[in-house]
Design an enzyme around this catalytic site. Sequence first.
Site, short mmCIF file in Angstrom:
data_model
loop_
_atom_site.label_atom_id
_atom_site.label_comp_id
_atom_site.label_asym_id
_atom_site.label_seq_id
_atom_site.Cartn_x
_atom_site.Cartn_y
_atom_site.Cartn_z
N GLU A 1 -0.36 7.20 -4.51
CA GLU A 1 -1.78 7.56 -4.46
C GLU A 1 -2.09 8.89 -5.14
OE1 GLU A 1 0.08 6.95 -1.80
OE2 GLU A 1 -0.73 5.25 -0.67
N ASP B 1 -3.70 22.51 -43.43
CA ASP B 1 -4.34 23.03 -44.64
C ASP B 1 -3.86 24.47 -44.85
OD1 ASP B 1 -6.16 23.35 -46.76
OD2 ASP B 1 -7.60 24.28 -45.40
N VAL C 1 0.84 -1.21 0.00
CA VAL C 1 0.00 0.00 0.00
C VAL C 1 0.87 1.25 0.00
CG1 VAL C 1 -1.69 1.33 1.33
CG2 VAL C 1 -1.94 -1.16 1.12
N ALA C 2 1.94 1.24 0.79
CA ALA C 2 2.84 2.40 0.88
C ALA C 2 3.56 2.66 -0.44
CB ALA C 2 3.84 2.17 2.01
N ILE D 1 2.42 2.34 -3.44
CA ILE D 1 1.56 2.84 -4.52
C ILE D 1 1.49 4.37 -4.46
CG2 ILE D 1 -0.81 2.87 -5.41
CD1 ILE D 1 -1.05 -0.01 -4.22
#
Length: 540
Positions: free
Chosen positions: A266, A308, A261-262, A264
Amino acid sequence: TDKEAFEKKEKFGLNKLKEGKKTTKLEILASQFKSLIIWILIAATIISFFIGETVDAIVILILVLVNAVIGFVQEYNADKSIDALKKLMNLKAVIKRNGKTIEINSEQLVPGDLILLEEGMKVPADIRLIEAISLETQEASLTGESLPVQKKTIELVKGTPLAERTNMVFSGTVISKGKGKGIVVSTGMQTEIGKIAGMLQEQKEPQTLLQTKLAFMSKWIAVATIIICVIVFLSQVLLHLTSMTPEKTSDAFMLAVSLAVAAIPEGLPAIVTISLALGIQRMVKKKSLIRRLPAVETLGSVDVICTDKTGTLTKNEMTVREIYFSSQKIEVTGEGYNTKGKFLSGKEPVDLSMILNAGVLCNNSILEEKEMIGDPTELSLLVAGEKAGIKKEKLELIYPRTGEIPFSSERKLMTTIHLHKNQKISFSKGAPDVILELCTKIFEKGEIRQITFGDKEKIKEMNEEMAEKSMRVLGFAFKEENVEKEEQMIFLGLQAMNDPPRKEVKYSLELCRQAGIKVIMITGDYLGTAKAIAKELGLG
């Protein structure tokens, strides 16, 4: 009849371009959760909650929701703005049904309708002409050609290229001059512009470079996190192998999960979304609507721009650039339909009112503050007149029009007849060689004299010089006796115009060069014209 129209509408559908499947609010919201890293964060939220890290779970969940809300609001507002713009573009059409002339919404047109065409109208469908009175259309939106195309009712062979189908007017183009009638032959997606729209809709939207890199990084974060967690868990188990208990196994697992978890990031999705949203807000201030957030980042990945010419690099507004009058060449400043400009000559000042009057009076276009209707070449002549303070509506009070000999491709000139001080006077404009052949005298420095061979050679030389700069050149003449006949006229001079580059384009091209972006000009115009514009812009 109404019955036939209803049956054809059932068969061919409404006369409008089909849109791809409309994105609902729910689909816009769901699209904010398609990223792999968002799913990793959702998984982290669930895991944090189950391992007792409630605060972490709430923080991660808030970041995910903030990211989704920002993306949803931005994309939903862009969709609403684009839909509002589409509603403003609703066209009307005047047709004949049940023996009556009626006005209908252009979406209700069906093949077989007899439609009336007027100067200034936008063509609502592909139409085969059955009547064309001095009819010209502006087809830049379809072919890229800045000059108007003269239309006829002649029969053409099957397979004639689009740009040469002079007996047709096409959806999305504009009637710049004249009037006519025609039969609707194609509507909606069957029109030429509809076929282009269909090809565009078939293209699948690829992922942007940022989306690809974020997806790649998300996969590696997921893989690396899992591997590290397994290593940490196994190392804890091996360290306490001899004294391992269910509690220690649970602690080792919780340590590995906490580490996952740490690991990742966030805040990454929220930071990316906020950065892209800020980019969109900056683009909106520059009057550019962007439907999807990742499209902003795509601009930063561009290294080649294919653009163009007509209406993009140039203004799609013909502008008088040079005048030849009284043996002097005069440069005209200003651009487009802006009526501010100067007349510059290296010699003594010359009164240009006579040749400018001819350009303004021998003219069927309308130039007003909020309305510009007609042929771009004629509009450029009105603008040149206004730069000298000559307004058409005021000049026509002094020179009221009493007659006209319309332009024809056979004669290559147009003549208008006016009344001035109880005397008739005519003004003519057309191809310089044609005008010159019809003149026996020349107006120079306020006087009329016989035109000489030397005069004609000098005029031809100036005409060629202007044409080599890819300018369209018109000759002007007038007559004060027997004005109904286009002969023995008095030559006035030449006016040369082109579609000038936009003022801001040079600066934009320089910014592109500094950013390492190569700019390529794409046009269906003549090679000489394209080269002249490219040279003026510093391209190539």
